[in-house]
Scaffold this active site. Structure first.
Site, PDB file in Angstrom:
ATOM      1  N   GLU A 263      80.093  23.770  20.864  1.00  0.00           N
ATOM      2  CA  GLU A 263      80.187  23.726  22.327  1.00  0.00           C
ATOM      3  C   GLU A 263      79.047  22.905  22.906  1.00  0.00           C
ATOM      4  O   GLU A 263      77.901  23.139  22.548  1.00  0.00           O
ATOM      5  CB  GLU A 263      80.158  25.144  22.897  1.00  0.00           C
ATOM      6  CG  GLU A 263      81.365  25.967  22.463  1.00  0.00           C
ATOM      7  CD  GLU A 263      81.436  27.347  23.124  1.00  0.00           C
ATOM      8  OE1 GLU A 263      80.594  27.645  23.994  1.00  0.00           O
ATOM      9  OE2 GLU A 263      82.347  28.101  22.775  1.00  0.00           O
ATOM     10  N   HIS A 281      84.632  27.922  27.861  1.00  0.00           N
ATOM     11  CA  HIS A 281      83.863  29.163  27.665  1.00  0.00           C
ATOM     12  C   HIS A 281      83.526  29.822  29.013  1.00  0.00           C
ATOM     13  O   HIS A 281      82.361  29.976  29.382  1.00  0.00           O
ATOM     14  CB  HIS A 281      82.581  28.881  26.871  1.00  0.00           C
ATOM     15  CG  HIS A 281      81.953  30.128  26.294  1.00  0.00           C
ATOM     16  ND1 HIS A 281      81.213  30.115  25.152  1.00  0.00           N
ATOM     17  CD2 HIS A 281      81.956  31.425  26.705  1.00  0.00           C
ATOM     18  CE1 HIS A 281      80.770  31.340  24.885  1.00  0.00           C
ATOM     19  NE2 HIS A 281      81.220  32.159  25.826  1.00  0.00           N
TER      20      HIS A 281
HETATM   21  C1  MLT Z   1      79.252  36.701  26.539  1.00  0.00           C
HETATM   22  O1  MLT Z   1      78.837  36.734  25.386  1.00  0.00           O
HETATM   23  O2  MLT Z   1      78.937  37.562  27.351  1.00  0.00           O
HETATM   24  C2  MLT Z   1      80.139  35.610  27.001  1.00  0.00           C
HETATM   25  O3  MLT Z   1      80.662  34.859  25.974  1.00  0.00           O
HETATM   26  C3  MLT Z   1      79.492  34.767  28.031  1.00  0.00           C
HETATM   27  C4  MLT Z   1      78.318  34.007  27.520  1.00  0.00           C
HETATM   28  O4  MLT Z   1      78.187  33.773  26.334  1.00  0.00           O
HETATM   29  O5  MLT Z   1      77.478  33.632  28.317  1.00  0.00           O
END
Ligand code: MLT
Length: 327
Positions: A263, A281
């Site tokens: 990513e 994401h």
């Molecule tokens: C999380 O782990 O809470 C979500 O994927 C959001 C993020 O990674 O910021």
């Protein structure tokens, strides 16, 4: 010297109020430069991150006065929790605050795949009116395979039941007597059986050594022809080449990925496929979830810096550094 170092875009009124009371270095691009990060952490008492900052053992060692690492989110795979624990540093995080938002997106992606919404939108904008081509399927009466029946998996399954889906689940850490299994009237089974029986599969496991690439070509090949796959957990649990091949060979009906192996990703062949939905994401990115997430990490950073206890943590509520009592 800042008390608090914020390395990603973590904003909102709770952060403004923290900035009013502490010396905060807010640099949303700091995660991109590990060297700058080490320098900034060296003097910090608190480090606030999302999922892009790699909080390594080296960074934790560099933070000689570090008391708390606060992760604005649920996943802890970007933080060396063991190193933090060994160094007596609190790891605060927000395991519950964005669960509903993620579950809602997972259901939304299932509906979007079932009714080919993004592809129909793209075609209609180009002047098309291909009503037959965009014939979809209903969710009612279909079987949803939930891989990982924790908080988010269970919330997703509850929403899927509301639209008439039957739930089967795979989870290495619960048994048939678990409340989630009973409440959802779910059948627990081995992963291969789930893949063979589900019309839709939604993934809600954390990234660990045993879940990395747990969905590969072999697994996708076991799915029902035309079945659809949704991932809002971590990109690394999917072997994207395997997914691509299974889609190219028509073994799967479609896939929706909110998270990617790398990513941000290259567009690549998945980006060319009409039956693939790609998101950046954002499952946790709703106004409500982000307010709760930022409020939670700011509350816990403030508590630890003021000598109190974090409320949501992965190791312990207050620092265990020999000198941390001195304030
Ligand atoms: C999380 O782990 O809470 C979500 O994927 C959001 C993020 O990674 O910021």
């Amino acid at each position: 010297m800042p008390d608090v170092v914020v390395t990603e875009n973590i904003v909102g009124s709770p952060m403004d109020s923290l900035r009013g009371d502490f010396d905060v270095l807010f640099d949303p691009d700091l995660w991109k430069d590990p060297h700058k990060l080490l320098l900034a952490v060296a003097s910090a008492k608190a480090l606030v991150v999302r999922n892009q900052t790699r909080v390594t053992a080296e960074a934790i060692r560099a933070g000689e006065d570090l008391r708390v690492i606060a992760r604005a989110g649920a996943g802890l795979n970007n933080i060396d929790v063991e190193a933090a624990t060994g160094a007596g540093v609190v790891v605060a995080y927000t395991p519950d605050e964005n669960s509903v938002s993620v579950a809602e997106l997972a259901l939304g992606l299932m509906l979007a795949l079932a009714r080919k919404i993004p592809a129909a939108d793209r075609d209609t904008r180009k002047g098309g009116w291909a009503r037959r081509e965009f014939t979809g399927v209903e969710l009612m009466g279909k079987t949803l395979g939930v891989v990982g029946l924790g908080r988010i998996g269970a919330l997703t399954a509850a929403r899927a039941r509301a639209v008439g889906m039957t739930i089967i689940a795979h989870d290495d850490f619960i048994d048939a007597a678990a409340p989630a299994v009973l409440d959802l009237d779910a059948r627990l089974m081995p992963l291969d059986d789930l893949l063979a029986q589900a019309d839709f599969v939604t993934c809600h496991v954390p990234l660990t050594d045993s879940t990395r690439e747990m969905f590969d070509y072999d697994g996708f090949s076991k799915m029902k022809p035309g079945a659809m796959f949704v991932n809002t957990s971590r990109g690394e649990v999917v072997d994207e080449e395997g997914l691509q091949r299974a889609l190219e060979e028509g073994k799967l009906g479609g896939a929706a990925l909110d998270v990617r192996q790398t990513e941000p990703p290259e567009l690549g062949p998945l980006g060319e496929m009409d039956n693939v939905i790609l998101m950046p994401h954002v499952a946790a990115f709703t106004e409500e979830a982000q307010h709760r997430v930022v409020a939670s990490v700011c509350r816990d950073v403030r508590a630890v810096l003021e000598g109190g206890e974090a409320a949501a943590y992965a190791n312990f509520a207050s620092p265990r550094r020999p000198d941390s009592a001195s304030g």
